[in-house]
Design an enzyme around this catalytic site. Structure first.
Site, PDB file in Angstrom:
ATOM      1  N   ARG A  47       1.206  -1.348  -0.067  1.00  8.76           N
ATOM      2  CA  ARG A  47       0.042   0.164  -0.066  1.00  8.76           C
ATOM      3  C   ARG A  47       1.098   0.678   0.242  1.00  8.76           C
ATOM      4  O   ARG A  47       1.403   1.561   1.180  1.00  8.76           O
ATOM      5  CB  ARG A  47      -0.617  -0.152   1.463  1.00  8.76           C
ATOM      6  CG  ARG A  47      -1.254   0.972   1.198  1.00  8.76           C
ATOM      7  CD  ARG A  47      -2.550   1.048   0.642  1.00  8.76           C
ATOM      8  NE  ARG A  47      -4.177   1.994   0.269  1.00  8.76           N
ATOM      9  CZ  ARG A  47      -3.852   3.446   1.013  1.00  8.76           C
ATOM     10  NH1 ARG A  47      -2.353   3.922   0.451  1.00  8.76           N
ATOM     11  NH2 ARG A  47      -5.333   4.503   0.914  1.00  8.76           N
ATOM     12  N   GLU A  55     -11.473   5.079  -5.229  1.00 11.24           N
ATOM     13  CA  GLU A  55     -11.852   3.931  -5.714  1.00 11.24           C
ATOM     14  C   GLU A  55     -11.671   3.907  -7.172  1.00 11.24           C
ATOM     15  O   GLU A  55     -12.370   4.715  -8.085  1.00 11.24           O
ATOM     16  CB  GLU A  55     -12.117   3.443  -4.749  1.00 11.24           C
ATOM     17  CG  GLU A  55     -12.221   3.102  -3.318  1.00 11.24           C
ATOM     18  CD  GLU A  55     -11.017   2.819  -2.919  1.00 11.24           C
ATOM     19  OE1 GLU A  55     -11.085   1.153  -3.252  1.00 11.24           O
ATOM     20  OE2 GLU A  55     -10.110   3.313  -1.460  1.00 11.24           O
ATOM     21  N   ARG A  89      -0.939  -5.602   4.338  1.00 13.55           N
ATOM     22  CA  ARG A  89       0.028  -4.518   3.365  1.00 13.55           C
ATOM     23  C   ARG A  89       1.134  -4.247   4.110  1.00 13.55           C
ATOM     24  O   ARG A  89       0.830  -3.249   5.230  1.00 13.55           O
ATOM     25  CB  ARG A  89      -1.227  -4.371   2.110  1.00 13.55           C
ATOM     26  CG  ARG A  89      -2.305  -4.979   1.725  1.00 13.55           C
ATOM     27  CD  ARG A  89      -2.917  -3.972   1.691  1.00 13.55           C
ATOM     28  NE  ARG A  89      -3.592  -2.804   1.987  1.00 13.55           N
ATOM     29  CZ  ARG A  89      -4.550  -2.193   1.800  1.00 13.55           C
ATOM     30  NH1 ARG A  89      -5.030  -1.934   0.719  1.00 13.55           N
ATOM     31  NH2 ARG A  89      -5.040  -0.531   2.387  1.00 13.55           N
TER      32      ARG A  89
END
Length: 173
Positions: A47, A55, A89
């Site tokens: 990330r 998004e 992540r």
């Protein structure tokens, strides 16, 4: 005198918390701010630190993914690890050809500076410049930050894979 051992312990621990810097090939782009890069023979989901891209269902979400893909996919990237996020992540800064991917996304108007998790003045200034120039998402009259978009879609029952799996279970005969 007791402060000396505590200070020594802190100094020895900090490098362990700081994360690594390594070079690996980018083998996946999941969206504008999430990629996968190779580390020691395995793909690591990363990330991007300091930013939040729209998004994929939002305006400029697909464009942010395309930009990230064009910049890093299939290339050797330098990964500067910070920590793990709540989804396990790796949070990291990514550099390719001497450029900071997080910074380039913000300059292009394809990401917000994620001030909740970052106080980087360079990212803040780049966002301000992109806003003034009305680049990318800043050309929209009222762009919706991705964290607000996610929150509104969670309330509507669109909670990603877990929500999808739950709907499948509930709808199964």
């Amino acid at each position: 005198m007791k402060a000396v051992p505590a200070l020594l312990l802190l100094l020895l621990t900090v490098p362990l918390l700081a994360g690594e810097t390594y070079t690996g090939k980018c083998v996946g782009v999941h969206d504008g701010d999430t990629i996968s890069a190779m580390k020691a023979g395995s793909a690591v989901k990363i990330r991007l630190e300091g930013i939040d891209c729209p998004e994929l269902g939002q305006d400029f979400g697909t464009r942010a993914k395309q930009f990230t893909s064009a910049m890093v996919f299939g290339k050797d990237v330098q990964v500067k690890e910070y920590n793990l996020d709540m989804y396990s992540r790796m949070v990291a800064r990514i550099y390719v050809d001497g450029k900071d991917l997080s910074l380039e996304l913000i300059k292009g108007g394809l990401a917000w500076h994620y001030k909740r998790y970052s106080s980087d003045p360079t990212l803040a200034e780049a966002e301000e410049q992109a806003r003034k120039a009305r680049r990318g998402l800043w050309s929209m009259p009222s762009p919706v930050p991705p964290w607000e978009y996610r929150k509104s879609h969670e309330r509507q029952g669109e909670t990603g894979r877990a929500g999808y799996a739950l709907r499948l279970i509930l709808l199964s005969p």
